[in-house]
Structures are given as structure tokens and as C-alpha cells.
Motif scaffolding. Structure first.
Motif, PDB file in Angstrom:
ATOM      1  N   GLU A 254      29.173   8.431  67.432  1.00 35.72           N
ATOM      2  CA  GLU A 254      29.437   7.570  68.824  1.00 35.72           C
ATOM      3  C   GLU A 254      29.478   8.570  69.983  1.00 35.72           C
ATOM      4  O   GLU A 254      29.474   7.976  71.016  1.00 35.72           O
ATOM      5  N   ILE A 255      28.837   9.751  69.632  1.00 36.13           N
ATOM      6  CA  ILE A 255      28.480  10.616  70.821  1.00 36.13           C
ATOM      7  C   ILE A 255      26.962  10.588  71.056  1.00 36.13           C
ATOM      8  O   ILE A 255      26.029  10.824  70.125  1.00 36.13           O
ATOM      9  N   PRO A 256      26.616  10.336  72.200  1.00 33.39           N
ATOM     10  CA  PRO A 256      25.204  10.257  72.668  1.00 33.39           C
ATOM     11  C   PRO A 256      24.413  11.284  72.097  1.00 33.39           C
ATOM     12  O   PRO A 256      25.017  12.582  72.488  1.00 33.39           O
ATOM     13  N   GLY A 257      23.397  11.401  71.750  1.00 36.40           N
ATOM     14  CA  GLY A 257      22.554  12.555  71.076  1.00 36.40           C
ATOM     15  C   GLY A 257      22.895  13.111  69.713  1.00 36.40           C
ATOM     16  O   GLY A 257      22.427  14.405  69.496  1.00 36.40           O
ATOM     17  N   ALA A 258      24.001  12.795  69.261  1.00 37.87           N
ATOM     18  CA  ALA A 258      24.343  13.205  68.000  1.00 37.87           C
ATOM     19  C   ALA A 258      23.489  13.222  66.839  1.00 37.87           C
ATOM     20  O   ALA A 258      23.534  14.056  65.876  1.00 37.87           O
ATOM     21  N   LYS A 259      22.574  12.224  67.080  1.00 40.22           N
ATOM     22  CA  LYS A 259      21.762  12.042  65.678  1.00 40.22           C
ATOM     23  C   LYS A 259      20.631  13.030  65.974  1.00 40.22           C
ATOM     24  O   LYS A 259      20.004  13.342  64.726  1.00 40.22           O
ATOM     25  N   GLU A 260      20.576  13.960  66.863  1.00 36.78           N
ATOM     26  CA  GLU A 260      19.627  14.753  66.960  1.00 36.78           C
ATOM     27  C   GLU A 260      20.200  16.346  66.363  1.00 36.78           C
ATOM     28  O   GLU A 260      19.443  17.271  65.998  1.00 36.78           O
ATOM     29  N   VAL A 261      21.422  16.023  65.949  1.00 38.33           N
ATOM     30  CA  VAL A 261      22.190  17.614  65.667  1.00 38.33           C
ATOM     31  C   VAL A 261      23.246  17.280  64.490  1.00 38.33           C
ATOM     32  O   VAL A 261      23.585  18.523  64.191  1.00 38.33           O
ATOM     33  N   ALA A 262      23.369  15.952  64.275  1.00 40.81           N
ATOM     34  CA  ALA A 262      24.532  15.986  62.962  1.00 40.81           C
ATOM     35  C   ALA A 262      24.281  15.300  61.707  1.00 40.81           C
ATOM     36  O   ALA A 262      23.374  14.355  61.883  1.00 40.81           O
ATOM     37  N   ILE A 263      24.656  15.678  60.734  1.00 45.21           N
ATOM     38  CA  ILE A 263      24.874  14.827  59.484  1.00 45.21           C
ATOM     39  C   ILE A 263      26.493  14.442  59.391  1.00 45.21           C
ATOM     40  O   ILE A 263      27.174  15.359  59.682  1.00 45.21           O
ATOM     41  N   GLU A 264      26.645  13.375  58.895  1.00 45.61           N
ATOM     42  CA  GLU A 264      27.951  12.870  58.535  1.00 45.61           C
ATOM     43  C   GLU A 264      28.176  12.689  57.266  1.00 45.61           C
ATOM     44  O   GLU A 264      27.381  11.848  56.560  1.00 45.61           O
ATOM     45  N   ILE A 265      29.221  13.238  56.465  1.00 48.57           N
ATOM     46  CA  ILE A 265      29.656  12.826  55.063  1.00 48.57           C
ATOM     47  C   ILE A 265      30.957  12.106  55.426  1.00 48.57           C
ATOM     48  O   ILE A 265      31.998  12.248  56.168  1.00 48.57           O
ATOM     49  N   SER A 266      31.054  11.078  54.524  1.00 48.41           N
ATOM     50  CA  SER A 266      32.418  10.242  54.389  1.00 48.41           C
ATOM     51  C   SER A 266      32.672   9.726  53.087  1.00 48.41           C
ATOM     52  O   SER A 266      31.760   9.854  52.056  1.00 48.41           O
ATOM     53  N   SER A 267      33.570   8.763  53.078  1.00 49.72           N
ATOM     54  CA  SER A 267      34.170   8.673  51.646  1.00 49.72           C
ATOM     55  C   SER A 267      34.778   7.263  51.586  1.00 49.72           C
ATOM     56  O   SER A 267      35.556   7.049  52.814  1.00 49.72           O
ATOM     57  N   PHE A 268      34.778   6.560  50.380  1.00 49.50           N
ATOM     58  CA  PHE A 268      35.632   5.236  50.288  1.00 49.50           C
ATOM     59  C   PHE A 268      37.081   5.774  49.831  1.00 49.50           C
ATOM     60  O   PHE A 268      38.078   4.925  49.647  1.00 49.50           O
ATOM     61  N   SER A 269      37.076   7.011  49.404  1.00 47.39           N
ATOM     62  CA  SER A 269      38.389   7.656  48.556  1.00 47.39           C
ATOM     63  C   SER A 269      39.750   7.305  49.308  1.00 47.39           C
ATOM     64  O   SER A 269      40.625   6.726  48.639  1.00 47.39           O
ATOM     65  N   LYS A 270      39.884   7.666  50.515  1.00 45.83           N
ATOM     66  CA  LYS A 270      41.215   7.585  51.204  1.00 45.83           C
ATOM     67  C   LYS A 270      41.388   6.220  51.818  1.00 45.83           C
ATOM     68  O   LYS A 270      42.626   5.842  51.874  1.00 45.83           O
ATOM     69  N   PHE A 271      40.488   5.745  52.317  1.00 42.85           N
ATOM     70  CA  PHE A 271      40.556   4.368  53.146  1.00 42.85           C
ATOM     71  C   PHE A 271      40.762   3.062  51.844  1.00 42.85           C
ATOM     72  O   PHE A 271      41.305   2.028  52.055  1.00 42.85           O
ATOM     73  N   ALA A 272      40.134   3.158  50.860  1.00 41.96           N
ATOM     74  CA  ALA A 272      40.013   1.995  49.775  1.00 41.96           C
ATOM     75  C   ALA A 272      40.829   2.639  48.433  1.00 41.96           C
ATOM     76  O   ALA A 272      40.714   1.684  47.527  1.00 41.96           O
ATOM     77  N   GLY A 273      41.358   3.731  48.321  1.00 38.75           N
ATOM     78  CA  GLY A 273      41.896   4.117  47.256  1.00 38.75           C
ATOM     79  C   GLY A 273      40.975   4.527  46.147  1.00 38.75           C
ATOM     80  O   GLY A 273      41.108   4.198  44.745  1.00 38.75           O
ATOM     81  N   PHE A 274      39.988   4.851  46.647  1.00 43.26           N
ATOM     82  CA  PHE A 274      38.788   4.981  45.476  1.00 43.26           C
ATOM     83  C   PHE A 274      38.700   6.660  45.014  1.00 43.26           C
ATOM     84  O   PHE A 274      37.765   7.039  44.515  1.00 43.26           O
ATOM     85  N   THR A 275      39.746   7.279  45.097  1.00 41.72           N
ATOM     86  CA  THR A 275      39.706   8.866  44.586  1.00 41.72           C
ATOM     87  C   THR A 275      39.222   9.062  43.178  1.00 41.72           C
ATOM     88  O   THR A 275      38.394   9.778  42.883  1.00 41.72           O
ATOM     89  N   GLY A 276      39.454   8.050  42.465  1.00 39.67           N
ATOM     90  CA  GLY A 276      39.262   7.972  40.977  1.00 39.67           C
ATOM     91  C   GLY A 276      38.056   7.188  40.677  1.00 39.67           C
ATOM     92  O   GLY A 276      37.222   7.505  39.774  1.00 39.67           O
ATOM     93  N   VAL A 277      37.785   6.179  41.590  1.00 42.58           N
ATOM     94  CA  VAL A 277      36.731   5.173  41.487  1.00 42.58           C
ATOM     95  C   VAL A 277      35.344   6.070  41.513  1.00 42.58           C
ATOM     96  O   VAL A 277      34.460   6.004  40.937  1.00 42.58           O
ATOM     97  N   ARG A 278      35.289   6.872  42.825  1.00 49.17           N
ATOM     98  CA  ARG A 278      34.272   7.835  43.363  1.00 49.17           C
ATOM     99  C   ARG A 278      33.295   6.953  44.092  1.00 49.17           C
ATOM    100  O   ARG A 278      32.217   6.540  43.279  1.00 49.17           O
ATOM    101  N   LEU A 279      33.444   7.343  45.387  1.00 47.90           N
ATOM    102  CA  LEU A 279      32.284   6.241  46.091  1.00 47.90           C
ATOM    103  C   LEU A 279      32.229   6.981  47.504  1.00 47.90           C
ATOM    104  O   LEU A 279      33.411   7.205  48.072  1.00 47.90           O
ATOM    105  N   GLY A 280      31.186   7.703  47.835  1.00 42.29           N
ATOM    106  CA  GLY A 280      30.996   8.249  49.484  1.00 42.29           C
ATOM    107  C   GLY A 280      29.563   8.173  49.916  1.00 42.29           C
ATOM    108  O   GLY A 280      28.799   7.128  49.408  1.00 42.29           O
ATOM    109  N   TRP A 281      29.522   8.776  50.977  1.00 41.18           N
ATOM    110  CA  TRP A 281      27.844   8.420  51.570  1.00 41.18           C
ATOM    111  C   TRP A 281      27.905   9.690  52.630  1.00 41.18           C
ATOM    112  O   TRP A 281      28.774  10.254  53.018  1.00 41.18           O
ATOM    113  N   THR A 282      26.412   9.804  53.062  1.00 37.01           N
ATOM    114  CA  THR A 282      26.127  10.851  53.728  1.00 37.01           C
ATOM    115  C   THR A 282      25.135  10.134  54.624  1.00 37.01           C
ATOM    116  O   THR A 282      24.144   9.386  54.174  1.00 37.01           O
TER     117      THR A 282
END
Ligand code: PLP
Length: 409
Positions: A254-282
Motif C-alpha cells: 500500500e506504500i508507494p515504491g514498496a515494490k522496489e524494496v519489499a517481499i511480503e509473506i502471508s498466510s491463510f493460517s490465522k484468518f481462515a483457521g488454516f494452521t493445520g491445513v497449511r496454506l500461505g503465499w509470498t
């Protein structure tokens, strides 16, 4: 693994008790890790407490695990996919290593709308924790990293495992060659970047585990500008983004210019209750380049193809169901102590000035039979704090609050 391993003390004795030793040298980096990962040590104390108090009703607000059932629109999508695998028409073998394009597009369109993130920049995985390790493999041992203090232990531990750190200084509880960015109540849980030395990589988690604090747009803009000025790369962990309830950014992009300096990791674990199902993305943006101009996305793609081979197709069907139709939607109250977090993250971070967090942990367990997490486990900056997880059934959270109120009032 957490459940099956015995007490830490037993694990450490295994090598003493076994008869045959191989001639394989132990990886020196593994030897450099702090003894006992935080959660196994908590399990040891919890089990010991349960043995001494067999009739007590233990309430576990320690490990940040989800507890609510997954909506059946999501499990139905997974079941349907699983059954289809038994049919000639529905059978699928290996999928794309980067993930199913429909899911990648759905993540981009639902969670990154307006940020310029494309489906092709999203790599679907089996969880954010695994991606932290893959990113460390990508980065190698020659980079210097900075972490928030306190922070989720995986950043530092993987840094030690791949050989980025120096030795652990017992006195300070800090590893040499890792920069600890103090994020305490005194600086509103955001580091003083003017006093932070340059590092190659900055691990930054918002909303933060364990403090529950979410960085504002202005703060993240400062972070992106800092990274740009220093030629650094941010690894941004947004595993708790779905819990944000104010206008704090849900993604670094959401911050302008962040695509030149950042990688983002995230997950379905906490918002979808997928801690045991296992799914995320980078998310690895095409604009992110190394010092020699080579695109980082090409190397990450290589790592994913070599070391992963793609997330389960059944689970990806569940992920897609989370982001479509009615699958998409998520507290805890204060105890009169100084409490942080809880609004934008499922954790509250409670301050017990002048104490040692393992003692507070023991006292709470002993007197209230409630399992929490000692803040020290997240770094030296967590010493006087306790993390209480708000994942749990409402009745248990209310009961735990009552017991703690009695103890501290
Ligand atoms: N990142 C943070 C900040 C976490 O707190 C956790 C788990 O507690 C993870 C990542 C791991 O997420 P996953 O279940 O997707 O591996």
C-alpha cells in the motif's frame, strides 16, 4: 513436531543415552541456536503443572493456534476436490510449483487490489513459516539482517541456521551480527530508524507478533524510505493482516515504491483457521532487484521449483473458497494492567514492569491454570511482558479473564 517431542530436557539427553554415534559432524549453525525452542519449553512447564494439579481446568492462551471450526463452504470445496481425485476426469498430479493461477489471481485481486501486485508475483506455499526458511535459503549466509525486538522467533532462528549471525551473547541474549530494532511501549512499538544501522535485510511484521501492534501508513512509509535510502530489502510478514480493524495498511505494497524494496509473506493460517491445513503465499515483485540488477523473483522462482514443488491442490481449493463468496471474514479485553495490541491482532501484550517474564508466566500458570507465553521468548525486548493469545473459545477467554482478574486485583 511440537506435540510429539518429549520435554526439552529429554530431547537434550537423547544423544547422551544412545549407544551408536555416527561420524557426521553437527552443523555448527545448529549448535549456535538457543537451547529449546520457546513452545517446547512452555509445554514442559504446562505438563509438569498438569501433573501436579490433575483436577485443574487448564486454559491454553499460549501458542497462537486457531480454535474455531472452518466454515463448511471452505471444507466442502476441499472435500469436493479430494473426491474428484478418485475420478479419471478430476485427477490431478503435480500442479504449478508457484501455485494454481486462479488462486494467485484471487489473492492479487482480493487482498492486493489497488497496489499493483499481480497474480504472477504471488507464490502460493504451505505456510508463511516455511517461506521464511525458503527466503533465508535465497538470501544465503552473507547478508546482515535486522529484526524487531521482540519478534516472532523464526526470523532469528532461521538467520542462525543459515549462518548469518555471530555467536549468542549470553549476557544480552542477542546474537552478534544481527541488528535488534527495539520496538517497545516507549517508542510506540515502532523502531527509531534514525538510530538503526544499515542492514541488507529488514524483517518486519505488522500487525506484530507478539506485541499486537500494527504500523501506520506513515510509519511504513518511513520504513520503505529507509530501505530505499540504504539499498536494503524488507521482508514484510503480514500473517495477521486480516485482524486489522483500523486504517493501518494491510500490506506493505500500500506504500508507494514498496515494490522496489519489499517481499511480503502471508498466510491463510490465522484468518481462515488454516494452521493445520497449511496454506500461505509470498509476494515477490518484479521490480525488486539485487545489487547487480538481477530480479529477485527469478531466484525465488528457482528456490520454489527446487525446494518445494507446490502446495497441495486440495488445500489450494480451500484457499480459493476462502477468497470467494461468503468465505471471507474475525478479541480480548484489558485487565487493568498496561495492555497493548488486541485491536489489530489476535494477541495482547501485557506489561509487568520490573519482572522477569518466565516468573510471571509461572505465577499465572500456578495460580490461574492459564498458559500464556513469556515475552522473553520473542527476544530481550520482551523481558517484562506476557503474550496472551485471543485465539480460543469465548467461554474460555472469559473464564481466563476472570481468573486473572482475581489474581491481579
Ligand atoms: N508469521 C508470524 C508472525 C506468525 O506469528 C506465524 C505463526 O504463528 C507465522 C508466520 C507462521 O504462519 P504459517 O502457519 O503460515 O506457517
Amino acid at each position: 513436531l511440537k506435540r510429539n517431542l518429549g520435554p526439552v530436557s529429554m530431547q537434550q539427553n537423547v544423544h547422551v543415552m544412545s549407544g551408536h554415534w555416527t561420524r557426521v559432524p553437527r552443523n555448527v549453525n545448529m549448535d549456535g541456536l538457543r537451547r529449546g525452542y520457546l513452545f517446547p519449553e512452555i509445554s514442559v512447564r504446562e505438563n509438569e503443572h498438569a501433573r501436579r494439579n490433575p483436577d485443574a481446568r487448564l486454559i491454553r492462551l499460549g501458542i497462537g493456534d486457531t480454535t474455531q471450526p472452518i466454515p463448511d463452504t471452505i471444507t466442502a470445496a476441499m472435500a469436493e476436490h479430494a473426491y474428484a481425485l478418485s475420478t479419471t476426469r478430476g485427477y490431478r498430479g503435480y500442479g504449478a510449483e508457484q501455485g494454481d493461477m486462479e488462486l494467485r489471481m484471487a489473492i492479487a485481486e482480493t487482498l492486493y487490489r489497488g497496489t499493483g501486485v499481480k497474480g504472477s508475483e504471488i507464490f502460493v506455499s504451505d505456510g508463511a513459516q516455511c517461506d521464511i526458511s525458503r527466503l533465508q535459503m535465497l538470501l544465503g549466509s552473507d547478508v546482515k539482517v535486522a529484526v524487531q525486538d521482540p519478534s516472532f522467533p523464526a526470523y532469528i532462528d532461521t538467520s542462525v541456521i543459515v549462518g548469518q549471525s555471530g555467536k549468542l551473547e549470553e549476557k544480552t541474549g542477542k546474537y552478534n551480527n544481527i541488528v535488534y530494532m527495539n520496538c517497545g511501549a516507549e517508542n510506540n512499538f515502532f523502531p527509531d530508524l534514525s538510530a538503526t544501522p544499515r542492514t541488507d535485510v529488514i524483517f518486519f511484521c505488522s500487525p506484530n507478533n507478539p506485541t499486537g501492534s500494527a504500523a501506520s501508513w506513515k510509519q511504513l512509509k518511513q520504513l520503505v524510505d529507509f530501505a530505499k535510502t540504504n539499498g536494503s530489502m524488507i521482508v514484510y510478514d503480514s500473517a495477521y493482516a486480516a485482524y486489522i480493524s483500523d486504517e493501518s495498511p494491510r500490506s506493505i505494497f500500500e506504500i508507494p515504491g514498496a515494490k522496489e524494496v519489499a517481499i511480503e509473506i502471508s498466510s491463510f493460517s490465522k484468518f481462515a483457521g488454516f494452521t493445520g491445513v497449511r496454506l500461505g503465499w509470498t509476494v515477490v515483485p518484479e521490480e525488486l532487484k539485487y545489487a547487480n540488477g538481477f530480479p529477485v523473483i527469478e531466484d525465488f522462482n528457482r528456490i520454489v521449483c527446487t525446494c518445494f514443488n507446490g502446495a497441495s491442490n486440495i488445500v489450494q481449493a480451500g484457499g480459493l473458497a476462502c477468497l470467494t463468496g461468503d468465505g471471507y471474514q474475525a478479541t480480548f479485553a484489558s485487565l487493568g494492567l498496561k495492555v497493548y495490541g488486541g485491536e489489530n491482532a489476535p494477541y495482547v501484550w501485557v506489561h509487568f514492569p520490573g519482572t522477569c517474564s518466565w516468573n510471571v508466566f509461572d505465577q499465572i500458570l500456578e495460580k490461574t491454570h492459564v498458559v500464556t507465553v513469556p515475552g522473553r521468548g520473542f527476544g530481550p525486548g520482551g523481558e517484562e511482558y506476557i503474550r496472551v493469545s485471543a485465539f480460543g473459545h469465548r467461554e474460555n477467554i472469559m473464564e481466563a479473564s476472570l481468573r486473572m482478574k482475581k489474581l491481579f486485583n
